[in-house]
Design an enzyme around this catalytic site. Structure first.
Site, mmCIF file in Angstrom:
data_model
loop_
_atom_site.group_PDB
_atom_site.id
_atom_site.type_symbol
_atom_site.label_atom_id
_atom_site.label_comp_id
_atom_site.label_asym_id
_atom_site.label_seq_id
_atom_site.Cartn_x
_atom_site.Cartn_y
_atom_site.Cartn_z
ATOM 1 C CG HIS A 7 37.788 40.887 43.429
ATOM 2 N ND1 HIS A 7 37.577 40.787 44.789
ATOM 3 C CD2 HIS A 7 36.652 41.437 42.915
ATOM 4 C CE1 HIS A 7 36.371 41.241 45.083
ATOM 5 N NE2 HIS A 7 35.796 41.655 43.963
ATOM 6 C CG ASP A 27 33.510 46.945 45.533
ATOM 7 O OD1 ASP A 27 33.553 47.492 44.427
ATOM 8 O OD2 ASP A 27 32.987 45.823 45.726
ATOM 9 C CG HIS A 38 31.839 42.347 45.670
ATOM 10 N ND1 HIS A 38 31.482 43.250 44.691
ATOM 11 C CD2 HIS A 38 30.815 41.469 45.771
ATOM 12 C CE1 HIS A 38 30.296 42.919 44.207
ATOM 13 N NE2 HIS A 38 29.861 41.851 44.851
ATOM 14 C CG ASP A 53 29.637 47.397 44.864
ATOM 15 O OD1 ASP A 53 30.025 48.183 45.744
ATOM 16 O OD2 ASP A 53 30.398 46.590 44.298
#
Length: 322
Positions: A117, A154, A156, A233
């Protein structure tokens, strides 16, 4: 297989903070006890020129000197503390060290990493510096690597990585992620696969198969280095993931990726990326299974069966140029 870690510097987090920093030491201890064949090594600190090749000088200086604004700290998700830059630089250093090892031996890993990110001038989502981006640029500039591929699984979307390499044909970014999950404003990468909440194993694996086939079609040339963000995740036990993959589904995900890598024989850096467990042991089970699949591939590449009789040029140590 070389595996680099850094969990010696804890973050200074308020009580009840949901970032599970304890998982990193727990994973190291679990792997040391249960997975023979790993060379566990403490990570070195990343050299600042490598970090500054990706992140702006102004942002790096604010992280190092405690100059982040309150808003910037909220975006990252951590309050600034002298330990923050120490931890961030060693996290990047682990991925840089794993990249060196992967170019020599075919596959290596960072027990953390996957800080996707963070973009050039800001952090976000518990990510201070973008370790895969720093290592990709280092490999291109210092080791002459051409085509880089980022396989980001991931839950995200890797918005920071997508932003850093936008318009750069030498780095192809694939992200398979929850459509309604963080970040809520996605940054388009080369190939983004948005998945609905609670999609489950079948839909996820079908999307992954389609994505890997599409990568194969669209890559301008074969990958010379791959970063695999094997986030735990997407698992059904994750507090933030919401995709609902079973433990068997997670293992099938990894098997598909490692089969793809086996066909392409590209040096690969494994990053453990995200995981926000309701039960720590469940997370560790998923991550251990990922590492065991990676170790099997590393062993295959570095200890070929006698009947294969590879020539020196076929071996990773010779082909990667150290």
């Amino acid at each position: 297989m070389q595996a680099f870690h850094f969990d010696a510097q804890p973050l200074s987090l308020p009580p009840g903070h949901r970032f599970p920093q304890h998982k990193y030491g727990a994973l190291r201890e679990r792997l040391a006890a249960r997975v023979p064949g790993l060379r566990l090594q403490a990570a070195p600190k990343a050299a600042l020129p490598a970090v500054r090749a990706v992140h702006t000088d102004a942002y790096v200086d604010k992280v190092l000197q405690g100059g982040l604004s309150a808003a910037e700290q909220r975006e990252i998700g951590f309050p600034w503390h002298p330990g923050m830059p120490v931890r961030a630089l060693h996290s990047v250093g682990a991925t840089l060290a794993a990249t060196r090892a992967a170019l020599a031996e075919g596959l290596a890993m960072n027990l953390g990493g996957g800080t996707h990110h963070a973009s050039a001038a800001q952090g976000g989502g518990y990510c201070v510096f973008n370790d895969a981006a720093v290592a990709a640029r280092w490999a291109q500039r210092q080791r002459g690597v051409g085509q880089v591929l980022v396989i980001d699984l991931d839950v995200h979307q890797g918005n920071g990585t997508a932003a850093l390499f936008a318009g750069d044909p030498t780095v192809f970014t694939l992200s398979l992620h929850g459509a309604k999950n963080f970040p809520f404003r996605k940054v388009a990468g080369d190939l983004d696969m948005d998945l609905p909440d609670h999609c489950g194993d079948t839909a996820y694996l079908q999307a992954l198969d389609a994505a890997l086939a599409e990568v194969e079609r669209r890559l301008p040339r074969p990958p010379e280095l791959v970063f695999y963000l094997a986030g735990a995740d997407p698992h059904e036990g994750d507090r933030l993931g919401r995709l609902g993959l079973s433990t068997a589904g997670m293992a099938a995900r990894d098997a598909r990726v490692f089969a793809w890598l086996r066909r392409h024989r590209a040096p690969t850096v494994l990053l453990m990326a995200g995981g926000y467990p309701t039960e720590l042991e469940q997370l560790l089970d998923v991550q251990q299974a990922t590492v065991e699949q990676a170790l099997a591939l590393w062993a295959e590449w570095n200890n070929p069966a006698p009947s294969q009789n590879p020539t020196p040029d076929d071996a990773f140590g010779a082909a990667a140029g150290g």
